[in-house]
Structures are given as C-alpha cells and as structure tokens.
Design a protein around this motif. Sequence first.
Motif, short mmCIF file in Angstrom:
data_model
loop_
_atom_site.label_atom_id
_atom_site.label_comp_id
_atom_site.label_asym_id
_atom_site.label_seq_id
_atom_site.Cartn_x
_atom_site.Cartn_y
_atom_site.Cartn_z
N ALA A 185 0.81 -1.22 0.00
CA ALA A 185 0.00 0.00 0.00
C ALA A 185 0.84 1.27 0.00
O ALA A 185 0.33 2.34 -0.25
CB ALA A 185 -0.93 0.01 1.21
N GLU A 216 -0.44 4.59 -8.41
CA GLU A 216 -1.80 5.10 -8.54
C GLU A 216 -2.78 3.95 -8.52
O GLU A 216 -2.56 2.91 -9.16
CB GLU A 216 -1.93 5.88 -9.85
N VAL A 217 -3.87 4.10 -7.76
CA VAL A 217 -4.89 3.06 -7.68
C VAL A 217 -5.54 2.92 -9.05
O VAL A 217 -6.03 3.90 -9.63
CB VAL A 217 -5.94 3.37 -6.60
N THR A 218 -5.54 1.73 -9.57
CA THR A 218 -6.14 1.47 -10.87
C THR A 218 -7.33 0.54 -10.71
O THR A 218 -7.38 -0.28 -9.79
CB THR A 218 -5.12 0.84 -11.84
N GLU A 219 -8.27 0.67 -11.60
CA GLU A 219 -9.47 -0.15 -11.56
C GLU A 219 -9.39 -1.25 -12.60
O GLU A 219 -8.87 -1.05 -13.71
CB GLU A 219 -10.71 0.72 -11.83
N HIS A 261 -11.62 -2.78 -6.32
CA HIS A 261 -10.96 -2.23 -7.50
C HIS A 261 -10.81 -3.28 -8.59
O HIS A 261 -10.87 -2.97 -9.78
CB HIS A 261 -9.59 -1.68 -7.15
N HIS A 283 -1.02 -4.56 -5.24
CA HIS A 283 -1.06 -3.62 -4.12
C HIS A 283 -2.32 -3.83 -3.29
O HIS A 283 -3.31 -4.38 -3.76
CB HIS A 283 -1.04 -2.17 -4.64
N GLY A 284 -2.27 -3.37 -2.04
CA GLY A 284 -3.46 -3.34 -1.20
C GLY A 284 -3.93 -4.68 -0.69
O GLY A 284 -5.10 -4.81 -0.32
N ASP A 315 -9.61 -4.08 -1.14
CA ASP A 315 -8.91 -2.85 -1.53
C ASP A 315 -7.71 -3.14 -2.43
O ASP A 315 -6.91 -2.24 -2.69
CB ASP A 315 -8.45 -2.08 -0.30
N TYR A 364 -5.43 -3.94 -5.78
CA TYR A 364 -5.47 -3.49 -7.17
C TYR A 364 -4.18 -3.86 -7.86
O TYR A 364 -3.16 -4.18 -7.23
CB TYR A 364 -5.73 -1.99 -7.27
#
Length: 512
Positions: free
Chosen positions: A27, A32-35, A218, A493-494, A507, A509
């Motif tokens: 984390a 960048e958080v991606t979907e 995500h 990640h996450g 959470d 991604y």
Amino acid sequence: MLGAIVLPLAGALTMAGCSSAVEQAGADTGAEVTEGGVLRIGDGGDLTPATLFSGATAQATVTGLVYDTLISYPPEGLEPRPELARSWDVSPDGRSVRLVLRDDVTFHDGKPLTSADAEFSLRTYADPVRAGQLARTAALITEYDTSDPHALTLTLAQPAGNILDLLDIVPIIDRATLADLDSGKGYNGTGAFRFAEWKPGTSITFEANEDYWDGAPHLDGVEYVIVPDAQTRAAQLRSGQLDLLLGVSPRDADQLASDKAFQVVDQSGVQRTWYIGANVQAPGLDDVRVRQAIAYAVDNERIVADVYSGHGTAASLPWPEYSPAFDADLNATYNQDLDRAKSLVAEAGDIPVIPITYTTGSTESEAIAQIVQADLAAAGIDTTLEPVDNATNLEHLIGGTYGGLWITAHTYAQYTPVTLPTSAYPFNANKNTSNFVDPDYQAAVEATWRIVDPAGLEAETAYRTLNTELLDNAFVIELFNHENQLAMSADVHGVDWSKKAELDLSDAYLGG
C-alpha cells in the motif's frame, strides 16, 4: 506466520470494536490506484465443499472472498472491530452476547441480511459434520433472540472466554442456498467478491461485488489457480502466469525478495506452527515414554536453520510470544537431548516401526520428514515415510486415521489461548486427531474455557496447567513457529488478510 503485540483483552471483550486500519501489503508504493483486472492466485489445494469450514487454503479463499463475519480481529491483535455487526456487548458473567447488525447489507442475490441469517450460520457451523473447528464453542449457544431483524442476542450454556473468536471465524451464509454450498455449485454471501465457477482440479473464479456494503473492489475479479507443485507455482509467478502465491519456500522467498519485479510479505499476526502429531492408538505410540522420546530426539533448531533458512523459532509450545499463554521456560522443555531420548526408548522396550505421514507438493515438508526420521533413528526408533496428497492429509486430520506419526502445520494459537485446545483438530480435548482422551487434560481445558477474562490472573494460572498437560502427554510435539510469506508481483497492491489468514482483497489493485 507473524505475530505482533496483542492488545489487552480485559475490557476489549465487552466493548464495540475499534476501526483502526490494518497496514496493507504493497500500500505504500506510491502507485496510482487502478481499476479492473483479474488477480491470479496460485496454490496447491483444491476445493472440498463438504469441509468448507475447515480452514484449508482453497476453502479459506472462498470464505474470505465471498463471505463476511460478524466481527473481525486485526492481524496485529485481539481487539475486535465491526464487520456485519456494528457493535456488541458481552455480559459480565460471560453468558450473554448482544450484537447490533448493519441494516445496509445484502447477499449477492439481493436479499437483505437479517439476524435470522446470523442464527442460521452459527447453528450450521455448530453441526459436527461441517468440520468447523470451533463447533464446540458454537454448540454452547442455547438460545437465539432474533425478534429484531437487525439485532441478535446469544445465550450461552456456560461462559466461554473465546466467544468473540467464534464470531470472527464463522462466515455468515445464506439459508436458501445451503444445498449449492454443500455441492460446490454456488456460494451466496455478502462479501466483496461473488463466486463465479469452480473447475475441480483447475481453478475457482470470482467476480467483483459492485454492490458491496463497504465499497466496490478495484479488481474485476480473482482467479484461484490450482497448481499442486510448489516449484511450478514459483516458476509461474516469475513468468507472469500468476500474480500471488499463498505460500512460498524460504529459498524462493529470499530469491524473489531480491528481485524488484516481486515482493515477499510476511503475513503478520497469523502464526503457523509445524508439529509432529502422534496417534496414541497406533502401536508403540500408546506409551507416553515413546512420545516424549520423540520430542527429545528431534533437532528442531536444525530444521529451522536448514529447511527454513532461519525463518522461524524453535518451540515446545504452540504460542507466539505475545500470547498470554506463552511461557519462556516451558517453551524450552524439549530442546534436543539424545541421551534422554535413548533412556526413554530403553525404558519402553521393543518399539515397532512407526510410519511418518507428510504432505506432498512441498520440498520443505519432505525435508522436515527426513530430518525427523534420521533423528528418531539416532534415538533407536525406526520409521517409514508415507507421503500423501493434500486431500488425503485433510481426511486423516479430521478423521484421526493416521497410521502413526504425521508432520504438518497448525494455526489457531494466534487467537484467545483456549480456542486451540477446544477447537483445533490436533488439540481438541473431546475429540482430536491423536485420539488422545485424558480426564486431566479435559479438566484443564474446561477450567480455562470458563474464564471470562482470558488475560487476567486466573487465566495465567490456568494456562500454566494447560501447558504442563500438553508437554507431559506429548500427543502433539511442537517443532517451530514461523511466519507465512505471501509472494507476489510488484504490480500487486493493497493486499490484506484476516486473523485466520483469509485474504482480504476488497482494496487490492493491479498497477505498475
């Protein structure tokens, strides 16, 4: 698996859970958080629907992704926090628990969650045929008050210091689709992912629950890929065919950690303990002197050093150091002492050849079995090695049908200490894998179980009695504690996990 400091239990058992965040793997990378995207998980076990509650890896993937529980413990401690229950209260005498449920939760088929679903789930889990390891604790619930669809009051036959452990572990299932759950055809939960398909021997797939009460994931989905061979799994991670491994050998972990394309994460708070189990009904093992000789003969320090590259701590007791039951002096009871082992063997007399069962698909498991065999031979105990697959090993573990000794790992020591001897297959005082039944052991467990405050002075005395029973009877011979490691691509990640080691990917991604 790692352990951190346990938060004080006195008082924590009678108040609503805190909502402090758990640090998540990957984390803090700044990515960048991606979907979107599908996370591919590699592991060796296949799904066995009849033992969904057993905690085996494939089953735990289903329960962790598809279902929620009433409360949850953070990996780093035993202070409960809200899940499907917003708050709860345990009566001072430990005989009653009232829970207030969320009113905004629906199952994957759209049906609203009610207190009747929670009652059904706890009653189902209490059925011994379901193989839930905390079934004895669930069976203590004698009355359910579900008059309010968003509140549940439980009445217990006796105090149980681990009642919140039960509420952390039991998945809340749907009454209407129990037949599909039993067949593996479908799983209707309230979790972050929906069950899509199970292809026996190949994979289990999941899709994101866009209506999840705690926010849509995500990821588009998750694929659990069944790869029996550990080396093949590691190779598929390196080649990009897999994104995450639920377990990895120490050697592979060290190699992957040195490569920036991968990350290796300690699964903190969920200790795993390798042990030798002994079926006390098997020839030779009915003599406690033989079992104690085995405990003295094995060089567990060598196993930690040679097989696990120092990733672990030799132990005679199952508890992590943060547990209120941990005892540093007793934990060194069975440090290797070949002279003592040989003396006990001489006292016991003629000992038949004893089989040692271990699970295939892991070079570590085989290496441990070979070291144990050599150490026992040095003490005058002859053995044969009997490898079995994961499914067969689970059948033996639940049924108590091993032919002699077996080598595997257990968890549950990370919970309130009495959960282990009332619940875990190898330790359950009423019925365990070793077929060991003893009035003194049962009395020690029962006395500990009834203590409402599992961190108080009364509990401290009870734990010492319990530890003495475990060590003297040696039906479970602990080897070492270690921290499970998750290996994954640097693009993952996450990732989080529960106290019971189930992955939480709500959470998670994928991103560079």
